[in-house]
Design a protein around this motif. Structure first.
Motif, PDB file in Angstrom:
ATOM      1  N   CYS A 155      -4.690  -0.508   3.529  1.00 18.12           N
ATOM      2  CA  CYS A 155      -4.902  -1.786   2.837  1.00 18.12           C
ATOM      3  C   CYS A 155      -3.574  -2.539   2.697  1.00 18.12           C
ATOM      4  O   CYS A 155      -2.601  -2.189   3.358  1.00 18.12           O
ATOM      5  CB  CYS A 155      -5.550  -1.542   1.473  1.00 18.12           C
ATOM      6  SG  CYS A 155      -4.591  -0.437   0.438  1.00 18.12           S
ATOM      7  N   ASP A 156      -3.530  -3.545   1.838  1.00 16.95           N
ATOM      8  CA  ASP A 156      -2.362  -4.425   1.736  1.00 16.95           C
ATOM      9  C   ASP A 156      -2.135  -5.084   3.101  1.00 16.95           C
ATOM     10  O   ASP A 156      -1.024  -5.125   3.606  1.00 16.95           O
ATOM     11  CB  ASP A 156      -1.128  -3.636   1.288  1.00 16.95           C
ATOM     12  CG  ASP A 156      -0.435  -4.312   0.117  1.00 16.95           C
ATOM     13  OD1 ASP A 156      -1.133  -4.749  -0.817  1.00 16.95           O
ATOM     14  OD2 ASP A 156       0.809  -4.430   0.144  1.00 16.95           O
ATOM     15  N   LEU A 157      -3.207  -5.585   3.671  1.00 14.99           N
ATOM     16  CA  LEU A 157      -3.156  -6.122   5.029  1.00 14.99           C
ATOM     17  C   LEU A 157      -2.677  -7.573   5.016  1.00 14.99           C
ATOM     18  O   LEU A 157      -3.270  -8.433   4.356  1.00 14.99           O
ATOM     19  CB  LEU A 157      -4.530  -5.978   5.687  1.00 14.99           C
ATOM     20  CG  LEU A 157      -5.025  -4.525   5.753  1.00 14.99           C
ATOM     21  CD1 LEU A 157      -6.399  -4.444   6.415  1.00 14.99           C
ATOM     22  CD2 LEU A 157      -4.025  -3.622   6.475  1.00 14.99           C
ATOM     23  N   GLN A 158      -1.589  -7.815   5.723  1.00 15.65           N
ATOM     24  CA  GLN A 158      -0.932  -9.123   5.732  1.00 15.65           C
ATOM     25  C   GLN A 158      -0.240  -9.331   7.066  1.00 15.65           C
ATOM     26  O   GLN A 158       0.210  -8.375   7.682  1.00 15.65           O
ATOM     27  CB  GLN A 158       0.100  -9.157   4.600  1.00 15.65           C
ATOM     28  CG  GLN A 158       0.971  -7.916   4.597  1.00 15.65           C
ATOM     29  CD  GLN A 158       1.945  -7.843   3.446  1.00 15.65           C
ATOM     30  OE1 GLN A 158       2.273  -8.832   2.823  1.00 15.65           O
ATOM     31  NE2 GLN A 158       2.444  -6.648   3.191  1.00 15.65           N
ATOM     32  N   GLY A 159      -0.172 -10.567   7.476  1.00 20.14           N
ATOM     33  CA  GLY A 159       0.469 -10.847   8.753  1.00 20.14           C
ATOM     34  C   GLY A 159       0.208 -12.261   9.214  1.00 20.14           C
ATOM     35  O   GLY A 159       0.142 -13.172   8.385  1.00 20.14           O
ATOM     36  N   THR A 169       2.020  -6.461   9.162  1.00 20.10           N
ATOM     37  CA  THR A 169       3.250  -5.753   8.787  1.00 20.10           C
ATOM     38  C   THR A 169       3.081  -5.090   7.429  1.00 20.10           C
ATOM     39  O   THR A 169       2.259  -5.524   6.618  1.00 20.10           O
ATOM     40  CB  THR A 169       4.475  -6.704   8.760  1.00 20.10           C
ATOM     41  OG1 THR A 169       5.654  -5.907   8.523  1.00 20.10           O
ATOM     42  CG2 THR A 169       4.380  -7.756   7.670  1.00 20.10           C
ATOM     43  N   ASP A 170       3.842  -4.037   7.211  1.00 20.16           N
ATOM     44  CA  ASP A 170       3.956  -3.380   5.915  1.00 20.16           C
ATOM     45  C   ASP A 170       2.623  -3.072   5.224  1.00 20.16           C
ATOM     46  O   ASP A 170       2.456  -3.367   4.044  1.00 20.16           O
ATOM     47  CB  ASP A 170       4.821  -4.245   4.981  1.00 20.16           C
ATOM     48  CG  ASP A 170       5.248  -3.483   3.736  1.00 20.16           C
ATOM     49  OD1 ASP A 170       5.601  -2.308   3.856  1.00 20.16           O
ATOM     50  OD2 ASP A 170       5.184  -4.057   2.632  1.00 20.16           O
ATOM     51  N   PRO A 171       1.675  -2.438   5.925  1.00 21.48           N
ATOM     52  CA  PRO A 171       0.438  -2.068   5.225  1.00 21.48           C
ATOM     53  C   PRO A 171       0.687  -0.876   4.305  1.00 21.48           C
ATOM     54  O   PRO A 171       1.711  -0.195   4.416  1.00 21.48           O
ATOM     55  CB  PRO A 171      -0.504  -1.674   6.364  1.00 21.48           C
ATOM     56  CG  PRO A 171       0.387  -1.183   7.450  1.00 21.48           C
ATOM     57  CD  PRO A 171       1.679  -1.953   7.320  1.00 21.48           C
ATOM     58  N   GLY A 223      -0.571  -9.168  -5.287  1.00 20.89           N
ATOM     59  CA  GLY A 223       0.657  -8.468  -4.877  1.00 20.89           C
ATOM     60  C   GLY A 223       0.403  -6.966  -4.797  1.00 20.89           C
ATOM     61  O   GLY A 223      -0.670  -6.482  -5.148  1.00 20.89           O
ATOM     62  N   THR A 224       1.417  -6.246  -4.340  1.00 17.57           N
ATOM     63  CA  THR A 224       1.285  -4.799  -4.188  1.00 17.57           C
ATOM     64  C   THR A 224       1.535  -4.112  -5.520  1.00 17.57           C
ATOM     65  O   THR A 224       2.559  -4.346  -6.153  1.00 17.57           O
ATOM     66  CB  THR A 224       2.302  -4.283  -3.154  1.00 17.57           C
ATOM     67  OG1 THR A 224       2.233  -5.117  -2.006  1.00 17.57           O
ATOM     68  CG2 THR A 224       2.021  -2.844  -2.776  1.00 17.57           C
ATOM     69  N   THR A 225       0.592  -3.292  -5.953  1.00 21.16           N
ATOM     70  CA  THR A 225       0.758  -2.566  -7.210  1.00 21.16           C
ATOM     71  C   THR A 225       1.528  -1.278  -6.935  1.00 21.16           C
ATOM     72  O   THR A 225       1.239  -0.549  -5.997  1.00 21.16           O
ATOM     73  CB  THR A 225      -0.620  -2.225  -7.822  1.00 21.16           C
ATOM     74  OG1 THR A 225      -1.340  -3.447  -8.005  1.00 21.16           O
ATOM     75  CG2 THR A 225      -0.482  -1.485  -9.143  1.00 21.16           C
TER      76      THR A 225
HETATM   77 MG   LIG Z   1       4.383  -5.378   1.230  1.00 17.54          MG
END
Ligand SMILES: [Mg+2]
Ligand SMILES: Nc1ncnc2c1ncn2[C@@H]1O[C@H](COP(=O)(O)OP(=O)(O)O)[C@@H](O)[C@H]1O
Ligand SMILES: [Zn+2]
Length: 248
Positions: A155-159, A169-171, A223-225
């Motif tokens: 998760c935390d899927l972003q790009g 990036t940065d999952p 945001g990322t917890t």
């Molecule tokens: Mg991140």
């Protein structure tokens, strides 16, 4: 096949005079590759916020999580759920040249992503947008849970979107074993994600879901917890490099 997007370069020039982006853990600087097949293209250099630029563990852990995430993404692509591939940026540990202001410091270097956007977080926030890619990313998260036999969740899927696919990036990987770094919220995180997840066009209705009972334990944020450690002496695990970051 590995759907990774790599540096293909060994040199870059980074503008460290201003922060280009930042998240829960890292500050990001922008720059330009000065050698290799990406010469002239933009890149980013990331460093950990807690001033732990010399802590090799954080860098290594990040690369391990990235390698694990890459496997999941490759499997998703191979399952041909989407007709365009999802790529993952592969960061490398680079060192600033001696003599510059950050001389000798380590940094995570990777290609820049244009039109950066975020689709979901590790607490179950999801972009409500009906375009294909937003749905695809929720589906990738759900796929990762099913395909791993219910042991982890990507998760935390972003790009950013490109003509020939999507670049992430940065999952974050959240795991039942709770061993994937400081953004791994373990079972509570996985449960919270599914308490908020609504299957979209690309989710297969046969994919497993954890049995969801009651309300989500983790408050929802875009945001990322970060994992929170309540410092009750008796419940404290011995400090490992991963855990230590949370005490700064
Ligand atoms: Mg991140
Ligand atoms: N490859 C990239 N290209 C462009 N912007 C990026 C890239 N990677 C990160 N960023 C920007 O920096 C922010 C923080 O980066 P990220 O890697 O998610 O760090 P953190 O570990 O703090 O979550 C992102 O939210 C985004 O705005
Ligand atoms: Zn789903």
């Amino acid at each position: 096949m590995s759907y990774s997007r790599t540096n293909n370069s060994t040199r870059a020039s980074i503008d460290t005079s201003e922060i280009f982006g930042s998240g829960t853990f890292k500050n990001v600087y922008a720059g330009t590759y000065t050698s290799g097949s990406r010469k002239g293209q933009p890149c980013v250099a990331k460093e950990f916020k807690s001033g732990c630029v010399v802590e090799e563990h954080y860098f290594d852990e990040e690369l391990n999580i990235c390698a694990k995430a890459q496997k999941i993404i490759d499997e998703f692509n191979d399952a041909e759920i989407m007709n365009q591939p999802i790529y993952l940026n592969t960061p490398e540990i680079w060192t600033y040249t001696r003599g510059c202001s950050k001389g000798g410091q380590k940094t995570l270097l990777e290609p820049m992503i244009q039109n950066f956007e975020k689709f979901n977080s590790n607490s179950g926030w999801a972009l409500t947008d009906t375009t294909g890619w937003a749905d695809a990313m929720q589906s990738l998260s759900h796929f990762s849970y099913d395909n791993s036999g219910g042991t982890l969740l990507l998760c935390d899927l972003q790009g950013g979107r490109y003509n020939n696919g999507y670049v992430l990036t940065d999952p974050v990987i959240m795991s039942k074993a709770n061993n994937c770094g400081p953004a791994d919220l373990g079972i509570d995180g996985i449960m919270s994600f599914f308490q908020r997840h609504k299957c979209g066009a690309f989710c297969d209705r046969s994919w497993r879901r954890p049995p969801v009972l009651g309300k989500a334990k983790i408050p929802m944020h875009q945001g990322t917890t970060m994992q929170a450690y309540l410092p009750t002496r008796t419940s404290r695990a011995p400090l490992s490099p991963t855990l230590r970051r949370n005490f700064y």
